[in-house]
Scaffold this motif. Structure first.
Motif, mmCIF file in Angstrom:
data_model
loop_
_atom_site.group_PDB
_atom_site.id
_atom_site.type_symbol
_atom_site.label_atom_id
_atom_site.label_comp_id
_atom_site.label_asym_id
_atom_site.label_seq_id
_atom_site.Cartn_x
_atom_site.Cartn_y
_atom_site.Cartn_z
ATOM 1 N N ALA A 1 0.808 -1.221 0.000
ATOM 2 C CA ALA A 1 0.000 0.000 0.000
ATOM 3 C C ALA A 1 0.846 1.278 0.000
ATOM 4 O O ALA A 1 0.353 2.349 -0.338
ATOM 5 C CB ALA A 1 -0.942 -0.004 1.202
ATOM 6 N N LEU B 1 3.329 4.363 6.033
ATOM 7 C CA LEU B 1 2.100 3.742 6.525
ATOM 8 C C LEU B 1 1.967 3.956 8.021
ATOM 9 O O LEU B 1 2.940 3.828 8.757
ATOM 10 C CB LEU B 1 2.144 2.231 6.275
ATOM 11 C CG LEU B 1 1.983 1.750 4.842
ATOM 12 C CD1 LEU B 1 2.235 0.255 4.767
ATOM 13 C CD2 LEU B 1 0.588 2.077 4.323
ATOM 14 N N THR B 2 0.766 4.298 8.451
ATOM 15 C CA THR B 2 0.484 4.373 9.875
ATOM 16 C C THR B 2 -0.658 3.405 10.153
ATOM 17 O O THR B 2 -1.687 3.460 9.473
ATOM 18 C CB THR B 2 0.036 5.799 10.277
ATOM 19 O OG1 THR B 2 0.950 6.727 9.703
ATOM 20 C CG2 THR B 2 0.031 5.969 11.788
ATOM 21 N N HIS B 3 -0.434 2.508 11.093
ATOM 22 C CA HIS B 3 -1.483 1.528 11.387
ATOM 23 C C HIS B 3 -2.390 2.069 12.484
ATOM 24 O O HIS B 3 -1.929 2.607 13.471
ATOM 25 C CB HIS B 3 -0.848 0.199 11.785
ATOM 26 C CG HIS B 3 0.112 -0.297 10.748
ATOM 27 N ND1 HIS B 3 -0.317 -0.754 9.517
ATOM 28 C CD2 HIS B 3 1.466 -0.357 10.718
ATOM 29 C CE1 HIS B 3 0.741 -1.078 8.788
ATOM 30 N NE2 HIS B 3 1.835 -0.845 9.494
ATOM 31 N N THR B 4 -3.697 1.924 12.278
ATOM 32 C CA THR B 4 -4.644 2.464 13.244
ATOM 33 C C THR B 4 -5.104 1.359 14.204
ATOM 34 O O THR B 4 -4.998 0.173 13.891
ATOM 35 C CB THR B 4 -5.887 3.051 12.540
ATOM 36 O OG1 THR B 4 -6.534 1.980 11.848
ATOM 37 C CG2 THR B 4 -5.501 4.125 11.553
ATOM 38 N N GLY C 1 -7.763 -1.316 13.074
ATOM 39 C CA GLY C 1 -7.476 -2.288 12.022
ATOM 40 C C GLY C 1 -7.419 -1.733 10.623
ATOM 41 O O GLY C 1 -7.776 -2.414 9.668
ATOM 42 N N GLY C 2 -6.996 -0.513 10.472
ATOM 43 C CA GLY C 2 -6.772 0.008 9.130
ATOM 44 C C GLY C 2 -5.340 0.501 9.010
ATOM 45 O O GLY C 2 -4.583 0.461 9.970
ATOM 46 N N SER C 3 -4.976 0.927 7.810
ATOM 47 C CA SER C 3 -3.661 1.540 7.617
ATOM 48 C C SER C 3 -3.859 2.831 6.848
ATOM 49 O O SER C 3 -4.651 2.890 5.907
ATOM 50 C CB SER C 3 -2.741 0.609 6.829
ATOM 51 O OG SER C 3 -2.468 -0.554 7.578
ATOM 52 N N LEU C 4 -3.159 3.883 7.282
ATOM 53 C CA LEU C 4 -3.268 5.184 6.627
ATOM 54 C C LEU C 4 -1.997 5.439 5.827
ATOM 55 O O LEU C 4 -0.892 5.166 6.294
ATOM 56 C CB LEU C 4 -3.463 6.286 7.663
ATOM 57 C CG LEU C 4 -4.651 6.081 8.617
ATOM 58 C CD1 LEU C 4 -4.732 7.223 9.630
ATOM 59 C CD2 LEU C 4 -5.956 5.983 7.823
ATOM 60 N N VAL C 5 -2.190 5.949 4.589
ATOM 61 C CA VAL C 5 -1.045 6.105 3.702
ATOM 62 C C VAL C 5 -0.783 7.583 3.417
ATOM 63 O O VAL C 5 -1.695 8.320 3.044
ATOM 64 C CB VAL C 5 -1.288 5.379 2.357
ATOM 65 C CG1 VAL C 5 0.026 5.233 1.607
ATOM 66 C CG2 VAL C 5 -1.938 4.028 2.575
#
Lengths: 96, 483
Positions: B85, B131-134, B137-141
């Protein structure tokens, strides 16, 4: 040159394609035909021609290290199916 | 049984440019709000055309030359294909068969003395997004970092201990920062390292299975991660287990390495030449221009400081650690030469008094140098050499010059710090003392030689201690015999 189903599955996996058994078989035939065509090309003697990945004959196309305007963030994110805090939100990434 | 350790490092260094590798977006991603330094090129949008940053190529070649590499004349940028991602286009632009720089080396202090670590290659590539993992359970790009120019510097497996790995990494950082191609900032990720390590029983020819430890971002961690990993592998081998080729991550919290994904085969990346970027053909003349840009490197300068300036190995090392400090010292020496001041004395002011003042103020030399000019080091030593000031006054004048940004000579003059050794000022004070104390003068002339001590005391008081008692006595004796 006939590809095996396992080879087709491997390529499909690398391309992140989920194919049904019928589709796998269809791809196996079509990809095999393509490879056959390349097999034909390989019979041509190219030993005196240097290999190239380009057809334009251009070299050294570079730019100066200067800043140019970036997109506005709303524009950059315009097509994101999901966004959060100014970022693209994707499904959690698990290590394989 | 003894085990042999084999280590190779892959170092990723951000190339210090203003703009990204293939587009004009700012490469300064550290403090920017997410997705504000992005454009169609670095977001991998269809139809966009990447154009290489000339400066990035130049700086990468400069790095190759500093690391004793050969610069390849024909360069191809390739696509390394994989899905993740943080990689917007589904491939990373990198180099595969044709790295920009090959066959270099770096000299380090090895475990058994000087050691040359071979460099396989230096190639250019683009960084990925972040990437930052929330928690849910999501990932922010964030694509600000996507497309930032990187160099990957790959060593030969010549390193044989965690300490050597650290010293090699430190040496590399020193050189990269010295020649101005990298910020050296490891906390922000501008410089990071992957380590490959294997062990094998002594006497065995073939290398053991290679384990890669990813994303190490400090000198301390490279040493600790490798020490842990070697111990782990040796323990496994002793227990009769097999080491599997794999990728592990360094976990700071536990001080251990943790298994990550099993290594994909290189073939799976399906490298192929980037059709959108014509080849880069670097001529000998172009390489010669880069070579001309290359400054004197730390090792060469260290040697010169010892031979030409008579510095101890320790001082020479300290004064070639950082380019800014080293250049400052050179400027100070240049100012010292015409004043007849020895480079050695200048080095003492710099590594002693100035470093202490910097430590107290918490400033870097670059900042403080706007006040304490390099020539002030030469000037204060000249004043000392000429006997104008005492050592105590010299330190005081130097401290004042550091704080106030004014020349030591000026400070000495204004504060009357000059030693009153001879000349009119002293003569006047001596005459005054004689005129003020006729009785004592009488005693002295009458044969009581020790009476002069009282007069010396009076003059010293008048000079506020800035004369040498010997000079005062001499001046008094002269005046007393003349009258």
């Amino acid at each position: 040159m006939a590809l095996t189903l396992a080879e087709v599955e491997h390529v499909a996996r690398l391309a992140r394609l989920r194919l049904s058994p019928a589709e796998l078989e269809k791809m196996r035939e079509q990809l095999s035909n393509i490879l056959d065509h390349f097999q034909m090309l390989q019979q041509i003697d190219v030993s005196t021609i240097p290999p190239t990945a380009q057809v334009t004959d251009l070299v050294n196309v570079m730019r100066d290290d200067e800043l140019r305007p970036s997109l506005a963030r709303e524009q950059a994110l315009a097509n994101a199916p999901v966004q959060q805090d100014g970022m693209f939100r994707v499904r959690a990434i698990f290590e394989e | 049984m003894d085990y042999l350790v084999t280590i190779g490092l892959e170092i990723h260094a951000q190339i210090q440019t203003r703009s990204k590798m293939f587009c004009g977006c700012s490469a300064d991603y550290a403090a920017a709000p997410p997705n504000t330094h992005v454009c169609p090129v670095c977001m991998g949008l269809p139809g966009s055309l990447p154009v290489p940053n000339r400066r990035a190529i130049e700086l990468a070649a400069l790095t190759g030359l500093a690391l004793n590499c050969r610069i390849a004349s024909d360069n191809v940028i390739s696509r390394k294909n994989y899905f993740y991602a943080d990689l917007p286009s589904g491939y990373q632009r990198s180099q595969y068969d044709d790295p920009l720089c090959v066959n270099g080396w770096v000299d380090i202090d090895g475990d058994q003395g000087p050691k040359r670590i071979g460099l396989t290659r230096v190639h250019i590539e683009e960084d990925t997004g972040k990437l930052t993992h929330t928690a849910d359970g999501g990932s922010l790009v964030d694509f600000n970092r996507a497309g930032v120019p990187l160099m990957e510097i790959v060593s030969e497996p010549d390193i044989t201990s965690p300490e050597e790995a650290r010293r090699y990494f430190q040496k590399l950082r020193q050189i990269l920062v010295w020649i101005g191609v990298n910020s050296g900032d490891m906390e922000s990720g501008a410089l990071r390292c992957d380590a490959n390590v294997s062990v094998r029983p002594a006497g065995q020819q073939a290398y053991g299975a290679k384990v890669e430890i990813k994303n190490i971002n400090s000198f301390r961690f490279v040493e600790r991660a490798l020490a842990y990993e070697i111990e782990r592998q040796v323990t496994s081998l002793r227990a009769g287990e097999r080491i599997v080729q794999s990728t592990r991550g360094w976990d700071e919290a536990t001080g251990t390495t943790v298994a990550q994904r099993t290594k994909e085969f290189a073939e799976d990346y399906r490298y192929f030449p980037e059709p959108d970027i014509p080849p880069l053909r670097l001529t000998e003349a172009w390489v010669a221009e880069r070579r001309a840009e290359l400054p004197e490197l730390p090792d060469a300068r260290r040697q010169r400081f010892m031979t030409d300036y008579d510095l101890t190995p320790y001082d020479a090392t300290v004064l070639t650690d950082e380019r800014a400090v080293s250049d400052y010292y050179e400027q100070a020496v240049a100012a010292a030469r015409p004043r007849g001041v020895a480079p050695k004395d200048v080095a003492n002011w710099l590594t002693g008094e100035l470093f202490r003042l910097l430590k107290d103020s918490g400033e870097t030399l670059v900042v403080a140098a706007q006040r304490i000019r390099p020539e002030y080091l030469a000037e204060v030593q000249e004043l000392l050499n000429n006997g104008v000031i005492t050592r105590t006054s010299a330190k005081e004048a130097f401290d004042a010059a550091f704080r106030e940004g004014r020349a030591p000579a000026q400070i000495v003059a204004e504060r009357g710090m000059a030693v009153i050794g001879a000349g009119d000022a002293l003569t006047d004070m001596v005459r005054q003392a004689i005129a003020d104390n006729p009785k004592v003068v009488e005693e002295y002339r009458g044969g009581k030689v020790t009476a002069i001590k009282y007069l010396i005391g009076q003059v010293m008081k008048a000079t506020r201690g800035q004369a040498s008692p010997q000079a005062v006595q001499q001046a008094l004796e002269q005046e007393l015999t003349r009258q």
